[in-house]
Design an enzyme around this catalytic site. Structure first.
Site, PDB file in Angstrom:
ATOM      1  CB  ALA A 260      -0.940  -0.002   1.201  1.00 26.06           C
ATOM      2  CE1 TYR A 261       6.012   5.213   2.420  1.00 25.09           C
ATOM      3  CE2 TYR A 261       7.384   3.605   1.266  1.00 25.09           C
ATOM      4  CZ  TYR A 261       7.223   4.851   1.850  1.00 25.09           C
ATOM      5  OH  TYR A 261       8.280   5.738   1.845  1.00 25.09           O
TER       6      TYR A 261
END
Length: 250
Positions: free
Chosen positions: A154-155
């Site tokens: 996600a990062y």
């Protein structure tokens, strides 16, 4: 020394780690620096004090990012200290604490709110203050170009969107002589990595081995790249993703 004299800069997340190193380097080069912090006022004031003690000029401004109205509030605080802007460094960001199999919608949304939405709207409102010939530098990550830490999916996605924003914004602001670039660190010895990196010889050796230079990055390694892009010397570089991973992606 003094290559940024007369310039005003804002560094988001400027109280610690890479952001602090960037703030101190830009101040050393002569810029007046706004040191933004999200929650750690003490660290921001310490950064400002360090800059002032070295003969530079800086001020601290606090505003949580990733919440409604964050960009407007941050710029209102900035305007109380400065009249116009020359350099915007979108450094503030957060990582993921949960892998793909268990990350919640709330955490996913928070990551994108801080890492992608906040820089977008800080830049959109910031260009009203940014003088022609100015600079925008977005702090990305090597993980947007290499899936070496899949637990941070996600990062990495949030930073990939920031990379796309960088390229497109360079076209939007090019006619004003404003450059827009992204700087992508690898593993850097900062407080955010301290829990798993410092004091763990195996982890440190593994991180160092990822770099072609055989070492773990330091905040100053990234700050110096940002300083180049912020200076007159970086005037012909725009729309670029600069690999500052120490050759980790080579």
């Amino acid at each position: 020394m003094g290559v940024l004299k007369g310039k005003t800069a804002l560094v988001t997340g400027g109280s610690r780690g890479i952001g602090r190193a960037v703030a101190e380097r830009l101040a050393r080069d002569g810029a007046r620096v706004g040191v933004h912090y999200g929650s750690n006022e003490g660290a921001a004031k310490e950064t400002v004090a360090t800059i002032l003690a070295a003969g530079g000029d800086a001020f601290a401004i606090g505003q949580e990012l990733g919440v409604p109205g964050d960009a407007e509030a941050l710029w209102a605080a900035f305007d109380a200290h400065a009249d116009g802007l020359d350099i915007l460094v979108n450094n503030a960001g957060i990582g993921a604490s949960a892998p793909f199999s268990s990350i919640s919608e709330e955490e996913y949304e928070r990551i994108f709110a801080v890492n992608t939405k906040a820089p977008f709207f800080l830049s959109r409102l910031g260009v009203e203050r940014l003088r022609d010939g100015g600079r925008i530098v977005n702090v990305s990550t090597g993980l947007s170009h290499a899936a070496v830490m899949p637990e941070l999916i996600a990062y990495a996605m949030s930073k990939s969107a920031l990379d796309t924003f960088t390229r497109y914004l360079s076209k939007v602001l090019g006619p004003r002589g404003i450059t827009v670039n992204a700087v992508a660190p690898g593993i850097v010895d900062t407080d955010i990595n301290a829990g798993w990196l410092r004091g763990n010889e195996e982890a440190w050796a593994g991180a160092a081995a990822m770099s072609a230079l055989g070492k773990v990055g330091e905040p100053a390694d990234i700050a110096d790249v940002v300083a180049f892009l912020a200076s007159h010397d970086g005037r012909w570089v725009t729309g670029q993703w600069i690999d500052a991973t120490g050759g980790s992606l080579a």
